[in-house]
Design an enzyme around this catalytic site. Structure first.
Site, PDB file in Angstrom:
ATOM      1  N   ILE B 121      29.695   6.879 138.214  1.00 40.46           N
ATOM      2  CA  ILE B 121      28.606   7.405 137.380  1.00 40.46           C
ATOM      3  C   ILE B 121      28.861   7.335 135.894  1.00 40.46           C
ATOM      4  CG2 ILE B 121      27.543   8.984 139.026  1.00 40.46           C
ATOM      5  CD1 ILE B 121      29.248  11.211 137.619  1.00 40.46           C
ATOM      6  N   GLY B 124      34.590   6.253 130.657  1.00 36.94           N
ATOM      7  CA  GLY B 124      35.132   6.861 129.454  1.00 36.94           C
ATOM      8  C   GLY B 124      36.128   5.905 128.847  1.00 36.94           C
ATOM      9  N   ALA B 125      36.803   6.384 127.841  1.00 35.09           N
ATOM     10  CA  ALA B 125      37.726   5.513 127.121  1.00 35.09           C
ATOM     11  C   ALA B 125      38.903   5.082 128.003  1.00 35.09           C
ATOM     12  CB  ALA B 125      38.221   6.226 125.890  1.00 35.09           C
ATOM     13  N   PHE B 126      39.330   5.935 128.903  1.00 34.64           N
ATOM     14  CA  PHE B 126      40.555   5.646 129.653  1.00 34.64           C
ATOM     15  C   PHE B 126      40.339   5.418 131.132  1.00 34.64           C
ATOM     16  CE2 PHE B 126      41.841   8.160 125.988  1.00 34.64           C
ATOM     17  CZ  PHE B 126      42.650   7.214 125.384  1.00 34.64           C
ATOM     18  N   GLU B 128      37.188   5.750 134.537  1.00 40.92           N
ATOM     19  CA  GLU B 128      35.815   5.959 134.952  1.00 40.92           C
ATOM     20  C   GLU B 128      35.630   7.363 135.522  1.00 40.92           C
ATOM     21  OE1 GLU B 128      37.577   3.401 136.929  1.00 40.92           O
ATOM     22  OE2 GLU B 128      37.496   2.196 135.100  1.00 40.92           O
ATOM     23  N   VAL B 129      34.372   7.693 135.704  1.00 35.92           N
ATOM     24  CA  VAL B 129      34.031   8.940 136.379  1.00 35.92           C
ATOM     25  C   VAL B 129      33.240   8.584 137.629  1.00 35.92           C
ATOM     26  CG1 VAL B 129      32.880  11.168 136.161  1.00 35.92           C
ATOM     27  CG2 VAL B 129      33.988  10.158 134.159  1.00 35.92           C
ATOM     28  N   ASP B 238      35.591  16.919 119.165  1.00 37.45           N
ATOM     29  CA  ASP B 238      34.945  15.679 119.602  1.00 37.45           C
ATOM     30  C   ASP B 238      33.637  15.977 120.328  1.00 37.45           C
ATOM     31  OD1 ASP B 238      34.691  12.985 119.815  1.00 37.45           O
ATOM     32  OD2 ASP B 238      35.929  12.805 121.616  1.00 37.45           O
TER      33      ASP B 238
HETATM   34  N1  LIG Z   1      31.932  16.650 135.682  1.00 36.43           N
HETATM   35  C1  LIG Z   1      31.041  15.649 135.504  1.00 36.43           C
HETATM   36  N2  LIG Z   1      29.903  15.652 136.202  1.00 36.43           N
HETATM   37  C2  LIG Z   1      28.995  14.659 136.019  1.00 36.43           C
HETATM   38  N3  LIG Z   1      29.144  13.642 135.168  1.00 36.43           N
HETATM   39  C3  LIG Z   1      30.260  13.583 134.442  1.00 36.43           C
HETATM   40  C4  LIG Z   1      31.268  14.576 134.565  1.00 36.43           C
HETATM   41  N4  LIG Z   1      32.258  14.275 133.708  1.00 36.43           N
HETATM   42  C5  LIG Z   1      31.889  13.138 133.086  1.00 36.43           C
HETATM   43  N5  LIG Z   1      30.690  12.700 133.514  1.00 36.43           N
HETATM   44  C6  LIG Z   1      29.970  11.496 133.091  1.00 36.43           C
HETATM   45  O1  LIG Z   1      30.880  10.495 132.703  1.00 36.43           O
HETATM   46  C7  LIG Z   1      30.722  10.177 131.330  1.00 36.43           C
HETATM   47  C8  LIG Z   1      32.076   9.917 130.695  1.00 36.43           C
HETATM   48  O2  LIG Z   1      32.864  11.087 130.832  1.00 36.43           O
HETATM   49  P1  LIG Z   1      33.671  11.659 129.639  1.00 36.43           P
HETATM   50  O3  LIG Z   1      32.796  11.754 128.439  1.00 36.43           O
HETATM   51  O4  LIG Z   1      34.322  12.894 130.102  1.00 36.43           O
HETATM   52  O5  LIG Z   1      34.712  10.517 129.481  1.00 36.43           O
HETATM   53  P2  LIG Z   1      35.372  10.053 128.158  1.00 36.43           P
HETATM   54  O6  LIG Z   1      34.360   9.343 127.344  1.00 36.43           O
HETATM   55  O7  LIG Z   1      36.636   9.382 128.513  1.00 36.43           O
HETATM   56  O8  LIG Z   1      35.676  11.436 127.538  1.00 36.43           O
HETATM   57  P3  LIG Z   1      36.184  11.714 126.112  1.00 36.43           P
HETATM   58  O9  LIG Z   1      36.194  10.407 125.409  1.00 36.43           O
HETATM   59  O10 LIG Z   1      35.201  12.686 125.599  1.00 36.43           O
HETATM   60  O11 LIG Z   1      37.493  12.321 126.376  1.00 36.43           O
HETATM   61  C9  LIG Z   1      29.995  11.363 130.731  1.00 36.43           C
HETATM   62  O12 LIG Z   1      29.264  11.001 129.600  1.00 36.43           O
HETATM   63  C10 LIG Z   1      29.115  11.788 131.883  1.00 36.43           C
HETATM   64  O13 LIG Z   1      27.952  10.987 131.965  1.00 36.43           O
END
Ligand SMILES: Nc1ncnc2c1ncn2[C@@H]1O[C@H](COP(=O)(O)OP(=O)(O)OP(=O)(O)O)[C@@H](O)[C@H]1O
Lengths: 203, 487
Positions: B121, B124-126, B128-129, B238
């Site tokens: 879904i 992120g930078a490091f 996926e989610v 951030d």
């Molecule tokens: N607990 C969650 N439930 C649903 N979607 C999520 C969840 N955590 C993250 N996501 C989805 O994944 C995307 C990327 O997550 P997140 O922003 O945490 O990653 P990131 O960019 O690596 O984080 P950051 O750079 O802020 O540390 C979010 O914008 C969101 O759409």
């Protein structure tokens, strides 16, 4: 100096003061198997932590037998059901490996949701307890000075007192194992008596 | 007890203490020495001692907490005269089951193969989610993977982890809950609650702008969320629309942070310094020119629409990149002169601007230009003529996007006329402007899943799947949820 003449003041040093009841007692409504499994898991981890520090002092030269008293050597039952004498480090390694494997065994220590403990769990736990007790007994008997040098006696004492209190509460502990036979007393038998006098262990 | 540092006789590598001196019945003289030990025995002994101290502190606390939970329930049941004894008994049994499940959890080693991917879904930078399902319980979570290799320094890990644990444990309704974390040689895995409503960035991409009423709701919730984080003693640093997640009722929560923030290159102040130096220097004619007044003028007359269009087109890509977007970061963070939690209110100002105007105030075609504009914010903060903003909205933005010493604090923000009529105590309980319409517990229609098709379903773990980690060992982290029936 052996354990027997250092039993003096050092065994009174404790990290945890008072009675262990609060953390030993089965919490109301909580499954007793789960509680015992949880605690045995932690006892193993914590004992392993301290044994890890003492391994360098426990060699087959320093400890050619798994001794816990002047006349008391524990023997290991091997695969052929024969009882064998082993150097303490080998014996302890066998015990720790065996327990670790049990803890990782989903049949012995279930972690999956909905999975029950097997009917043989109490007897498994008794075995585990007995073997861990032997490891404690050897460390006290053979390595107490080193524990003192490392200033770990308050910690180690509390861990062991907790272990004893736990064994007592859940009938895992055979007083015979703690005291040894009359002609072959276990070093930790003295601790047992002393801690009972001090009220650390409630008889 | 006596101890002495004087060196004692040491024979054959084993410490041999000085014999007993009689001095009262129980008096023992013992020379403590670390002579016979290897170099790392001492620190290891110390570590073992500290761990055990920690263990007993936790054990006592846990016993007290468990007791409190039971007593509270028993009291509640005793007071309830309408409930049948049988039902009361069942409730106590239920509590016991939860407590037992919690104990079991502490013995549980978790690994990747305990979870099944439902859908990717986010990115992120490091890593996926993913939406995942725990195979034994069927429960749904969001799993974030972080590639260790790409995180900067390893020793930051412990520090950052401790910070995150406090936040995750805070139980705040404004922060996404973290349930477990584990790792394998390649990745760190975070298992969090799944917020099915997507994030504010995705919403902004979809709707472009919000009305003032809708903006008021989200910004007001953000005020409370940021306040909650500050009260816990943290600065988010951030806050951006990608980190503002929407729960199933349509209310916001701030995504797990602290973890990645510490690693982001963009937060490494020396990285900024280098960037700014290169931008201010004469190495590149274009950047040097941009810094001069003459080209500023050109910049101002250039079609703003193109910039915005480019920015919008790249918005998601920027979110996925390691550098991240600097659009919401306060100038004092770039300038390395130290900063306090006011920096989060700047970010909120930038987000509020974007909600009402459709793009963040300093958006540019390149991150370089964005830095420049943020540093020289007073020359670049402009409200477009073609968007109507109320006087109150513009005023609040101007009091947030301003130098840190003039920026409003939380109480002033709450009393600002823009929020007239907002009941701060109940906002989380009122109906949200957009309530996600979900067909199932794994509905991912609020996520840009079609854009993530190239991401593998399962994270490819470099090593074995047999590599499991104790979910809790080494972490002070524990999570007891009375609402969830074990895990
Ligand atoms: N607990 C969650 N439930 C649903 N979607 C999520 C969840 N955590 C993250 N996501 C989805 O994944 C995307 C990327 O997550 P997140 O922003 O945490 O990653 P990131 O960019 O690596 O984080 P950051 O750079 O802020 O540390 C979010 O914008 C969101 O759409």
């Amino acid at each position: 100096m052996s354990f027997f003449n250092s039993i003096g003041p050092f065994v009174e040093a404790a990290l945890v003061v008072g009675n262990f009841k609060t953390i030993v007692m089965q919490p109301k409504h909580v499954d007793v198997m789960e509680w015992v499994a949880f605690n045995m898991f932690d006892f193993y981890q914590n004992l392993n932590l301290f044994y890890g520090v003492l391994t360098e002092c426990c060699t087959s030269q320093s400890c050619p037998a798994m001794a816990a008293g002047p006349q008391l050597n524990y023997t290991w039952i091997n695969q052929d059901r024969k009882s064998v004498q082993l150097p303490a480090p080998t014996y302890i390694d066998y015990v720790m490996t065996w327990v670790q494997n049990l803890l990782d065994d989903e049949n012995a220590f279930p972690t999956r949701s909905g999975r029950d403990f097997s009917p043989s769990f109490p007897s498994t736990i008794k075995h585990v307890y007995r073997q861990l007790l032997r490891v404690f007994a050897h460390l006290y008997y053979a390595h107490y000075p080193q524990i003192l040098h490392l200033r770990s006696e308050p910690h180690f004492n509390s861990l062991f007192a907790h272990f004893l209190a736990f064994g007592k509460e859940y009938e895992l502990l055979d007083v015979k194992d703690v005291k040894g036979a009359p002609n072959a007393p276990a070093g930790i038998g003295l601790l047992w008596e002393r801690w009972k006098e001090m009220g650390i262990l409630v008889s | 007890m006596q101890s002495s540092q004087s060196s004692s006789s040491v024979s054959s590598g084993q410490p041999s203490p000085t014999p007993v001196k009689e001095k009262g019945a129980d008096y023992v003289y013992f020379d403590r020495t670390t002579a016979g030990f290897s170099a790392d025995a001492i620190p290891r002994a110390k570590a073992a001692q500290l761990k055990l101290e920690h263990y007993y502190k936790i054990a006592v606390d846990a016993a007290i907490e468990r007791n409190t939970r039971r007593v509270e329930l028993e009291r509640k049941l005793a007071a309830d005269t309408a409930m049948s004894d049988e039902r009361k008994q069942r409730q106590l049994l239920q509590l016991g089951k939860k407590e037992s499940a919690f104990l079991r959890l502490k013995r549980t080693k978790l690994g990747l193969d305990d979870f099944r991917t439902v859908k990717v879904i986010g990115k992120g930078a490091f890593g996926e989610v993913r939406v995942v399902q725990k195979t034994d319980t069927g429960k749904i979570y969001a799993m974030k993977t972080l590639k260790k290799e790409e995180m900067l320094k390893k020793d930051q890990l412990a520090h950052v982890r401790a910070e995150r644990d406090v936040l995750a444990e805070s139980n705040s309704p404004w922060v996404v809950q973290l349930f477990y974390s584990f790792q394998d040689p390649t990745y760190l895995y975070l298992i969090m609650e799944f917020l099915p409503g997507g994030d504010l960035m995705t919403m902004l991409i979809k709707y472009d702008t919000f009305s003032e009423d809708v903006s008021r709701f989200y910004i007001a919730e953000c005020v409370l969320a940021i306040e909650a984080v500050h009260k816990l003693g943290f600065i988010h640093r951030d806050i951006k629309p990608d980190n503002i997640l929407i729960d199933k009722e349509g209310h916001i929560k701030l995504s797990d942070f602290g973890l990645s923030t510490g690693f982001h290159k963009q937060h490494d102040s020396s990285y900024y310094t280098r960037l700014l130096e290169s931008a201010n220097g004469v190495q590149s004619p274009t950047t040097a020119a941009r810094n001069s007044v003459a080209v500023n003028a050109i910049h101002l007359t250039m079609s703003n629409k193109d910039t915005i269009a480019t920015w919008k087109a790249n918005r998601r890509k920027l979110a996925y990149s390691t550098v991240g977007t600097p659009d919401y970061i306060a100038p004092e963070i770039f300038l390395q002169q130290g900063y306090g939690n006011e920096c989060d209110w700047w970010s909120l100002g930038a987000i509020m601007f974007e909600c009402l105007v459709g793009y963040p105030p300093f958006c540019s075609e390149s991150t370089h230009d964005t830095y420049q504009k943020i540093i020289n914010w007073s020359n670049y903060l402009m409200f477009p003529d073609d968007v109507h903003l109320s006087h109150e909205a513009e005023d609040l933005i101007r009091r947030l996007i301003t130098s840190h010493d003039r920026r409003l604090g939380v109480d002033q923000i709450k009393h600002h006329p823009f929020f007239y009529g907002v009941n701060w105590n109940i906002i989380r309980n009122i109906e949200a402007p957009f309530v996600p319409r979900l067909r199932s517990i794994t509905d991912t229609s609020y996520f840009p899943t079609d854009e993530l098709e190239q991401v593998p379903e399962q994270p490819s773990d470099g090593d074995s799947t047999g590599n499991k980690d104790l979910a809790f060992l080494g972490y002070t982290f524990k999570r007891f949820t009375i609402s969830s029936n074990g895990f």
